[in-house]
Design a protein around this motif. Structure first.
Motif, short mmCIF file in Angstrom:
data_model
loop_
_atom_site.label_atom_id
_atom_site.label_comp_id
_atom_site.label_asym_id
_atom_site.label_seq_id
_atom_site.Cartn_x
_atom_site.Cartn_y
_atom_site.Cartn_z
N ASP A 1 0.83 -1.21 0.00
CA ASP A 1 0.00 0.00 0.00
C ASP A 1 0.86 1.25 0.00
O ASP A 1 0.57 2.23 -0.71
N SER A 2 1.96 1.23 0.75
CA SER A 2 2.87 2.37 0.80
C SER A 2 3.48 2.62 -0.57
O SER A 2 3.58 3.77 -1.04
N ARG A 3 3.89 1.56 -1.24
CA ARG A 3 4.48 1.70 -2.58
C ARG A 3 3.47 2.21 -3.59
O ARG A 3 3.79 3.04 -4.44
N ARG A 4 2.24 1.73 -3.50
CA ARG A 4 1.18 2.22 -4.41
C ARG A 4 0.96 3.71 -4.21
O ARG A 4 0.82 4.46 -5.18
N LYS A 5 0.92 4.15 -2.95
CA LYS A 5 0.70 5.57 -2.67
C LYS A 5 1.83 6.43 -3.22
O LYS A 5 1.60 7.52 -3.73
N ARG A 6 3.08 5.94 -3.12
CA ARG A 6 4.22 6.71 -3.65
C ARG A 6 4.11 6.86 -5.16
O ARG A 6 4.44 7.90 -5.72
N VAL A 7 3.64 5.82 -5.84
CA VAL A 7 3.46 5.91 -7.29
C VAL A 7 2.32 6.88 -7.61
O VAL A 7 2.44 7.73 -8.49
N GLU A 8 1.23 6.78 -6.85
CA GLU A 8 0.08 7.65 -7.10
C GLU A 8 0.41 9.13 -6.89
O GLU A 8 -0.07 9.98 -7.63
N ASN A 9 1.23 9.43 -5.86
CA ASN A 9 1.53 10.84 -5.61
C ASN A 9 2.78 11.33 -6.35
O ASN A 9 3.20 12.46 -6.19
N GLY A 10 3.38 10.46 -7.17
CA GLY A 10 4.48 10.87 -8.04
C GLY A 10 5.86 10.84 -7.41
O GLY A 10 6.83 11.26 -8.04
N THR A 11 6.00 10.32 -6.19
CA THR A 11 7.33 10.27 -5.58
C THR A 11 8.10 9.02 -6.00
O THR A 11 9.30 8.92 -5.76
N SER A 12 7.42 8.07 -6.61
CA SER A 12 8.07 6.87 -7.17
C SER A 12 7.45 6.59 -8.52
O SER A 12 6.35 7.04 -8.82
N ALA A 13 8.17 5.83 -9.32
CA ALA A 13 7.67 5.48 -10.65
C ALA A 13 7.74 3.97 -10.84
O ALA A 13 8.61 3.30 -10.28
N LEU A 14 6.81 3.47 -11.61
CA LEU A 14 6.85 2.06 -11.97
C LEU A 14 7.82 1.88 -13.14
O LEU A 14 7.88 2.71 -14.03
N LEU A 15 8.57 0.80 -13.11
CA LEU A 15 9.50 0.49 -14.19
C LEU A 15 9.01 -0.75 -14.91
O LEU A 15 8.52 -1.68 -14.28
N ASP A 16 9.15 -0.75 -16.23
CA ASP A 16 8.80 -1.98 -16.94
C ASP A 16 9.98 -2.95 -16.84
O ASP A 16 11.08 -2.59 -16.40
N TRP A 17 9.76 -4.19 -17.19
CA TRP A 17 10.75 -5.23 -17.01
C TRP A 17 12.06 -4.91 -17.73
O TRP A 17 13.14 -5.15 -17.20
N ASN A 18 12.01 -4.34 -18.91
CA ASN A 18 13.23 -3.99 -19.64
C ASN A 18 14.06 -2.95 -18.88
O ASN A 18 15.28 -3.04 -18.84
N GLN A 19 13.39 -1.97 -18.28
CA GLN A 19 14.11 -0.97 -17.49
C GLN A 19 14.79 -1.62 -16.28
O GLN A 19 15.93 -1.30 -15.96
N VAL A 20 14.09 -2.54 -15.64
CA VAL A 20 14.65 -3.22 -14.48
C VAL A 20 15.86 -4.07 -14.88
O VAL A 20 16.91 -4.00 -14.24
N LYS A 21 15.72 -4.83 -15.97
CA LYS A 21 16.83 -5.69 -16.41
C LYS A 21 18.08 -4.86 -16.69
O LYS A 21 19.18 -5.27 -16.35
N HIS A 22 17.91 -3.69 -17.32
CA HIS A 22 19.07 -2.88 -17.68
C HIS A 22 19.67 -2.16 -16.48
O HIS A 22 20.82 -1.74 -16.52
N SER A 23 18.90 -2.02 -15.40
CA SER A 23 19.43 -1.34 -14.22
C SER A 23 20.13 -2.29 -13.25
O SER A 23 20.89 -1.85 -12.40
N ILE A 24 19.92 -3.59 -13.40
CA ILE A 24 20.53 -4.55 -12.49
C ILE A 24 22.04 -4.47 -12.61
O ILE A 24 22.60 -4.50 -13.69
N GLY A 25 22.69 -4.35 -11.47
CA GLY A 25 24.15 -4.27 -11.44
C GLY A 25 24.70 -2.88 -11.65
O GLY A 25 25.89 -2.66 -11.50
N LYS A 26 23.86 -1.91 -11.99
CA LYS A 26 24.33 -0.55 -12.25
C LYS A 26 24.09 0.38 -11.07
O LYS A 26 24.50 1.52 -11.11
N ARG A 27 23.41 -0.10 -10.04
CA ARG A 27 23.12 0.74 -8.89
C ARG A 27 24.37 1.00 -8.07
O ARG A 27 25.24 0.16 -7.96
N GLN A 28 24.43 2.16 -7.49
CA GLN A 28 25.53 2.51 -6.60
C GLN A 28 25.18 2.03 -5.20
O GLN A 28 24.05 2.15 -4.76
#
Length: 94
Positions: free
Chosen positions: A43-70
């Motif tokens: 519920d907390s994650r849904r609210k963050r997406v609804e109020n614009g403080t977080s964004a949903l990523l599609d699977w391709n975005q997630v795959k390309h971000s794996i291993g690139k996080r600091q």
């Protein structure tokens, strides 16, 4: 079927089995009870997406971000020294 039996399958066969299991589970997910602690997090994650403080990523975005996080400072504190990017490399002769 045991894990030992599955270990003898090819990668393709294992992936086909996983896909069949996920497709079957998808039909039962609405009947599963979600623990209250998980529901609070979702519920907390849904609210963050609804109020614009977080964004949903599609699977391709997630795959390309794996291993690139600091790593954050907090996560470095939990990592063994030899895996931390700020610590010197371990001496291979030891």
């Amino acid at each position: 079927m045991t894990a030992l039996e599955i270990s003898h399958f090819s990668l393709r066969e294992k992936l086909q089995i996983m896909q069949a299991i996920w497709e079957d589970l998808r039909g039962h997910v609405d009947r599963m009870d979600v623990p209250e602690s998980h529901r609070v997090i979702l519920d907390s994650r849904r609210k963050r997406v609804e109020n614009g403080t977080s964004a949903l990523l599609d699977w391709n975005q997630v795959k390309h971000s794996i291993g690139k996080r600091q790593w954050t400072f907090a996560s470095r504190q939990k990592m063994p020294r030899h895996l931390s990017s700020r610590s010197p490399s371990p001496d291979p002769k030891r």
